[in-house]
Design a protein around this motif. Structure first.
Motif, mmCIF file in Angstrom:
data_model
loop_
_atom_site.group_PDB
_atom_site.id
_atom_site.type_symbol
_atom_site.label_atom_id
_atom_site.label_comp_id
_atom_site.label_asym_id
_atom_site.label_seq_id
_atom_site.Cartn_x
_atom_site.Cartn_y
_atom_site.Cartn_z
ATOM 1 N N PHE A 19 -7.019 -30.466 -45.495
ATOM 2 C CA PHE A 19 -5.655 -29.982 -45.701
ATOM 3 C C PHE A 19 -5.052 -29.635 -44.356
ATOM 4 N N GLY A 20 -3.953 -30.269 -44.038
ATOM 5 C CA GLY A 20 -3.212 -29.965 -42.821
ATOM 6 C C GLY A 20 -2.218 -28.861 -43.118
ATOM 7 N N ALA A 21 -2.385 -27.726 -42.475
ATOM 8 C CA ALA A 21 -1.580 -26.542 -42.799
ATOM 9 C C ALA A 21 -0.240 -26.490 -42.071
ATOM 10 N N MET A 22 0.134 -27.572 -41.404
ATOM 11 C CA MET A 22 1.347 -27.553 -40.594
ATOM 12 C C MET A 22 2.624 -27.312 -41.385
ATOM 13 N N HIS A 23 2.634 -27.584 -42.675
ATOM 14 C CA HIS A 23 3.848 -27.406 -43.472
ATOM 15 C C HIS A 23 3.906 -26.071 -44.217
ATOM 16 N N ARG A 40 -4.815 -21.018 -50.862
ATOM 17 C CA ARG A 40 -5.829 -20.653 -51.873
ATOM 18 C C ARG A 40 -6.070 -21.799 -52.850
ATOM 19 N N ARG A 41 -4.979 -22.473 -53.241
ATOM 20 C CA ARG A 41 -5.125 -23.594 -54.177
ATOM 21 C C ARG A 41 -5.921 -24.725 -53.527
ATOM 22 N N ALA A 42 -5.728 -24.944 -52.237
ATOM 23 C CA ALA A 42 -6.497 -25.967 -51.528
ATOM 24 C C ALA A 42 -7.993 -25.666 -51.646
ATOM 25 N N VAL A 43 -8.364 -24.418 -51.448
ATOM 26 C CA VAL A 43 -9.773 -24.019 -51.549
ATOM 27 C C VAL A 43 -10.266 -24.171 -52.992
ATOM 28 N N GLU A 44 -9.434 -23.781 -53.948
ATOM 29 C CA GLU A 44 -9.810 -23.937 -55.357
ATOM 30 C C GLU A 44 -10.051 -25.394 -55.731
ATOM 31 N N LEU A 45 -9.307 -26.299 -55.096
ATOM 32 C CA LEU A 45 -9.474 -27.724 -55.356
ATOM 33 C C LEU A 45 -10.663 -28.326 -54.617
ATOM 34 N N THR A 48 -12.608 -28.085 -48.013
ATOM 35 C CA THR A 48 -13.408 -27.244 -47.119
ATOM 36 C C THR A 48 -13.042 -27.438 -45.652
ATOM 37 N N LEU A 49 -12.047 -28.266 -45.386
ATOM 38 C CA LEU A 49 -11.580 -28.508 -44.023
ATOM 39 C C LEU A 49 -10.078 -28.232 -43.977
#
Length: 183
Positions: A19-23, A40-45, A48-49
């Motif tokens: 997941f690129g957090a730039m946005h 948080r949703r990224a982690v739930e899905l 891990t990067l």
């Protein structure tokens, strides 16, 4: 089907779709809850990067993700690379040779890769979106490629994450590989 994990620096195993957090929104104080919800949703899905940088929101992005890093050997390289822009093929080849993670940015060419007729055709055949096809192509391109598509939308995050389950046949990959030659 391509491998779903990669070992960064031989020590840390992560999922290949990051997941690129730039946005993530960080400009106003009220943006923080939305940014935290997407992270948080990224982690739930199962992501891990997560990619972040001081450049994203003058450090506010890093604060949202609460990373405190230290200097280590090169574990990854980030270059612009996607289905239609393969300028950095030599860098990818070097990363493959050294087993270094290659994190392409601008993974879906600002969403314009779907404007290509061949991408749209493959997406229709797979009942997928053009974005998912572009991400699946990156995952199939090399085992060291770890795409980091960014979004501030949970719906787009879920769409991006689903691309990891999209299997491209050799015939479909060949059709997509041919796009750069015609670009």
């Amino acid at each position: 089907m391509p491998s779903t994990t990669f070992r960064i620096g031989k020590d840390l195993t992560v999922g290949r779709l990051g997941f690129g957090a730039m946005h993530l929104p960080t400009e106003r104080p009220g943006d923080r809850p939305s940014a935290v919800a997407v992270a948080r949703r990224a982690v739930e899905l199962g992501i891990t990067l997560i990619d972040t940088a001081h450049l994203y929101g003058a450090g506010a992005n890093e604060e949202v993700l609460a990373e405190a890093r230290e200097i280590v050997d090169i574990a990854s390289v980030q270059n612009r690379y996607n289905l239609t822009d393969r300028e950095h093929e030599p860098v990818l080849a070097a990363c493959e040779a050294a087993d270094i993670a290659f994190l392409p940015w601008r993974t879906v060419a600002w969403g314009k890769a779907g404007d290509r007729a061949e991408v749209a055709a493959v997406a229709a055949e797979l009942d997928a979106t053009p974005t998912q096809v572009c991400l699946a192509w990156l995952l199939a391109r090399s085992p060291v490629v770890l795409p980091i598509p960014g979004t501030s939308s949970i719906a787009h995050l879920e769409e991006n994450t689903a691309a990891a389950d999209l299997a491209l046949t050799p015939e479909l990959r060949g059709r997509l590989d041919g796009i750069a030659a015609s670009a």
